[in-house]
Design a protein around this motif. Structure first.
Motif, PDB file in Angstrom:
ATOM      1  N   ARG A 139       0.696  -1.368  -0.063  1.00  0.00           N
ATOM      2  CA  ARG A 139      -0.199  -0.019  -0.127  1.00  0.00           C
ATOM      3  C   ARG A 139       0.874   1.136   0.066  1.00  0.00           C
ATOM      4  N   GLY A 140       0.650   2.287  -0.675  1.00  0.00           N
ATOM      5  CA  GLY A 140       1.329   3.502  -1.039  1.00  0.00           C
ATOM      6  C   GLY A 140       2.365   3.125  -1.755  1.00  0.00           C
ATOM      7  N   ARG A 141       2.501   2.319  -2.485  1.00  0.00           N
ATOM      8  CA  ARG A 141       3.519   2.199  -3.718  1.00  0.00           C
ATOM      9  C   ARG A 141       2.974   1.859  -4.933  1.00  0.00           C
ATOM     10  N   ALA A 193      -4.879  -3.347  -9.038  1.00  0.00           N
ATOM     11  CA  ALA A 193      -4.417  -2.713 -10.414  1.00  0.00           C
ATOM     12  C   ALA A 193      -4.180  -1.326 -10.477  1.00  0.00           C
ATOM     13  N   HIS A 194      -4.747  -0.675  -9.412  1.00  0.00           N
ATOM     14  CA  HIS A 194      -4.396   0.924  -9.558  1.00  0.00           C
ATOM     15  C   HIS A 194      -2.962   1.263  -9.083  1.00  0.00           C
ATOM     16  N   ARG A 195      -2.273   0.111  -8.662  1.00  0.00           N
ATOM     17  CA  ARG A 195      -0.950   0.431  -8.038  1.00  0.00           C
ATOM     18  C   ARG A 195       0.030   0.146  -9.373  1.00  0.00           C
ATOM     19  N   ILE A 196      -0.460  -0.178 -10.346  1.00  0.00           N
ATOM     20  CA  ILE A 196       0.613  -0.367 -11.432  1.00  0.00           C
ATOM     21  C   ILE A 196       0.524   0.830 -12.486  1.00  0.00           C
ATOM     22  N   VAL A 197       1.602   1.093 -13.078  1.00  0.00           N
ATOM     23  CA  VAL A 197       1.756   2.269 -14.043  1.00  0.00           C
ATOM     24  C   VAL A 197       2.843   1.712 -14.911  1.00  0.00           C
ATOM     25  N   LEU A 237      -7.592   6.315  -6.204  1.00  0.00           N
ATOM     26  CA  LEU A 237      -7.160   5.316  -5.121  1.00  0.00           C
ATOM     27  C   LEU A 237      -5.699   5.303  -4.832  1.00  0.00           C
ATOM     28  N   LEU A 238      -4.763   5.793  -5.629  1.00  0.00           N
ATOM     29  CA  LEU A 238      -3.380   6.034  -5.408  1.00  0.00           C
ATOM     30  C   LEU A 238      -3.390   7.166  -4.092  1.00  0.00           C
TER      31      LEU A 238
END
Length: 121
Positions: free
Chosen positions: A16-18, A53-57, A78-79
């Motif tokens: 979380r947070g990454r 999925a929101h943590r993937i860029v 979400l991020l």
């Protein structure tokens, strides 16, 4: 070997947070050239609906997963709820990967490989 099952294991480990990149996920799944497949799987829910999925860029930190969310700005929101700030750029919303990137360790990568081998995935 089920790439999508591997993706689920890897994505669930993003703290979380990454933020992680599509290429980073593909590499940890043992398929370093499959970053587009990671995006495809996330967009279509092939790695599970609960994957963060929101943590993937993308490799530049740009949020490009809008098609996978209920509304275009959802990934950024979400991020932001997790303390990951995105800056508006000409290319789109961008996360500073130096500050917010998931820096997985070699030990984590080895543990994932062990899990994949033990579970035949």
């Amino acid at each position: 070997m089920d790439f999508y099952k591997r993706m689920q294991y890897v994505c669930d480990r993003i703290p979380r947070g990454r933020a992680a990149t599509y290429g980073q996920i593909a590499l940890l799944c043992g398929k370093p050239k499959n970053s587009r497949q990671v995006g495809y799987a996330l967009r279509n829910g092939l790695a599970g609906k609960q994957v963060p999925a929101h943590r993937i860029v993308n490799a530049n930190g740009i949020l490009i997963g809008a098609a996978a969310f209920e509304f275009p700005d959802m990934q950024r929101l979400l991020l932001q709820e997790e303390g990951v700030l995105a800056t508006k750029t000409d290319a789109g919303w961008k996360v500073d990967l130096k500050q917010y990137g998931w820096k997985n360790t070699l030990a984590e990568a080895e543990e994932l490989l062990r899990i994949f081998e033990e579970n035949h995935i």
